[in-house]
Design a protein around this motif. Structure first.
Motif, PDB file in Angstrom:
ATOM      1  N   VAL A  82       0.916  -1.146  -0.043  1.00 55.98           N
ATOM      2  CA  VAL A  82      -0.063  -0.271   0.130  1.00 55.98           C
ATOM      3  C   VAL A  82       0.888   1.273  -0.154  1.00 55.98           C
ATOM      4  O   VAL A  82       1.574   1.281   1.009  1.00 55.98           O
ATOM      5  N   ALA A  83       0.875   1.999  -1.109  1.00 53.89           N
ATOM      6  CA  ALA A  83       1.709   2.965  -1.175  1.00 53.89           C
ATOM      7  C   ALA A  83       0.722   4.546  -0.905  1.00 53.89           C
ATOM      8  O   ALA A  83      -0.249   4.424  -0.842  1.00 53.89           O
ATOM      9  N   GLU A  84       1.817   5.540  -0.307  1.00 52.49           N
ATOM     10  CA  GLU A  84       0.953   6.697   0.228  1.00 52.49           C
ATOM     11  C   GLU A  84       0.683   7.645  -1.207  1.00 52.49           C
ATOM     12  O   GLU A  84       1.332   7.660  -1.966  1.00 52.49           O
ATOM     13  N   TYR A  85      -0.296   8.354  -1.036  1.00 52.28           N
ATOM     14  CA  TYR A  85      -0.980   9.069  -2.032  1.00 52.28           C
ATOM     15  C   TYR A  85       0.038  10.260  -1.967  1.00 52.28           C
ATOM     16  O   TYR A  85       0.307  10.644  -1.181  1.00 52.28           O
ATOM     17  N   GLN A  86      -0.021  10.805  -3.400  1.00 55.80           N
ATOM     18  CA  GLN A  86       0.930  11.892  -3.671  1.00 55.80           C
ATOM     19  C   GLN A  86       2.282  11.585  -3.580  1.00 55.80           C
ATOM     20  O   GLN A  86       3.425  12.528  -3.670  1.00 55.80           O
ATOM     21  N   LYS A  87       2.832  10.226  -3.476  1.00 55.35           N
ATOM     22  CA  LYS A  87       4.154   9.780  -3.271  1.00 55.35           C
ATOM     23  C   LYS A  87       4.544   9.402  -4.772  1.00 55.35           C
ATOM     24  O   LYS A  87       3.619   8.682  -5.196  1.00 55.35           O
ATOM     25  N   HIS A  88       5.909   9.614  -5.271  1.00 54.62           N
ATOM     26  CA  HIS A  88       6.087   8.899  -6.698  1.00 54.62           C
ATOM     27  C   HIS A  88       6.406   7.501  -6.383  1.00 54.62           C
ATOM     28  O   HIS A  88       7.327   7.155  -5.719  1.00 54.62           O
ATOM     29  N   VAL A  89       5.668   6.723  -6.877  1.00 52.51           N
ATOM     30  CA  VAL A  89       5.522   5.338  -6.663  1.00 52.51           C
ATOM     31  C   VAL A  89       6.971   4.716  -7.271  1.00 52.51           C
ATOM     32  O   VAL A  89       7.402   3.643  -6.700  1.00 52.51           O
ATOM     33  N   PRO A  90       7.482   5.158  -8.485  1.00 55.08           N
ATOM     34  CA  PRO A  90       8.610   4.293  -9.051  1.00 55.08           C
ATOM     35  C   PRO A  90       9.804   4.780  -7.836  1.00 55.08           C
ATOM     36  O   PRO A  90      10.698   3.853  -7.931  1.00 55.08           O
ATOM     37  N   THR A  91       9.677   5.848  -7.253  1.00 53.13           N
ATOM     38  CA  THR A  91      10.941   5.961  -6.243  1.00 53.13           C
ATOM     39  C   THR A  91      10.634   5.006  -5.065  1.00 53.13           C
ATOM     40  O   THR A  91      11.603   4.577  -4.523  1.00 53.13           O
ATOM     41  N   ILE A  92       9.243   5.083  -4.613  1.00 49.98           N
ATOM     42  CA  ILE A  92       9.223   3.968  -3.640  1.00 49.98           C
ATOM     43  C   ILE A  92      10.001   2.445  -3.994  1.00 49.98           C
ATOM     44  O   ILE A  92      10.312   1.868  -3.338  1.00 49.98           O
ATOM     45  N   TYR A  93       9.561   2.119  -5.267  1.00 53.99           N
ATOM     46  CA  TYR A  93       9.999   1.020  -5.868  1.00 53.99           C
ATOM     47  C   TYR A  93      11.516   0.812  -5.750  1.00 53.99           C
ATOM     48  O   TYR A  93      11.968  -0.218  -5.297  1.00 53.99           O
ATOM     49  N   GLN A  94      12.183   1.919  -6.259  1.00 57.84           N
ATOM     50  CA  GLN A  94      13.480   1.966  -6.328  1.00 57.84           C
ATOM     51  C   GLN A  94      14.184   1.827  -4.866  1.00 57.84           C
ATOM     52  O   GLN A  94      15.270   1.064  -4.465  1.00 57.84           O
ATOM     53  N   SER A  95      13.448   2.449  -3.866  1.00 60.60           N
ATOM     54  CA  SER A  95      13.957   2.417  -2.347  1.00 60.60           C
ATOM     55  C   SER A  95      13.838   1.096  -1.880  1.00 60.60           C
ATOM     56  O   SER A  95      14.446   0.366  -0.948  1.00 60.60           O
TER      57      SER A  95
END
Length: 167
Positions: A76-89
């Motif tokens: 579950v990703a946080e709204y307004q966060k860049h999902v590809p950046t979350i994925y890289q992290s």
């Protein structure tokens, strides 16, 4: 010069169960910005609220070989966060922690985004689920207690001794 005797090499192997790698991954992910939850789905979330268990591994699936690891996650990703950046992290922290702790090579990290929520929505959902589980638990306890009281009264009525009738 004296010749050094070679000591026989100790044989054996080091293995990791899936559970151990899943736990490392789950704990490593706690530091990822924009990642609200690694989700095993509604029933997994419900289990977490009902039973005091180790839920670090929920939503984390791994395949562990002798030298390599593949990881699958539902998040579950946080709204307004860049999902590809979350994925890289996510990929980076998993690779770093697995390598640091086990020397295994992470060859694949697959992330399935199952929901997007604001942090406030996520916290409200977590609280409301806890409330619903508490309400259900409380209702079940009340029902069980009432049934036990009725049974006790019934048994008491059956076992009461009455004065013998004199004719």
């Amino acid at each position: 010069m004296t010749e050094m005797k070679k000591t026989p090499s100790i044989k054996g192997e080091l293995k990791y169960t899936d559970k151990v790698i899943e736990k490392i991954v789950g704990m490593a992910l706690e530091s990822v910005d924009g990642l609200l939850a690694v989700s095993g789905g509604f029933f997994s979330d419900l289990k977490e609220k009902l039973i005091n268990t180790d839920t670090t591994r929920d939503g984390v699936n791994v395949e562990v070989g002798t030298k390599q690891v593949a990881v699958d996650l539902d998040i579950v990703a946080e709204y307004q966060k860049h999902v590809p950046t979350i994925y890289q992290s996510i990929k980076s922290v998993i690779e770093t922690e697995i390598k640091r702790m086990t020397d295994l090579e992470v060859v694949e990290v697959n992330v399935n985004v199952v929901d997007i929520k604001t942090r406030a929505q996520h916290e409200a959902d977590t609280v409301s689920l806890q409330d619903r589980v508490s309400d259900v638990t409380s209702s079940a306890v009340d029902f069980t207690s009432n049934q036990a009281d009725k049974a006790a009264k019934g048994i008491s009525n059956l076992t009461e001794t009455k004065e013998p009738r004199v004719i």
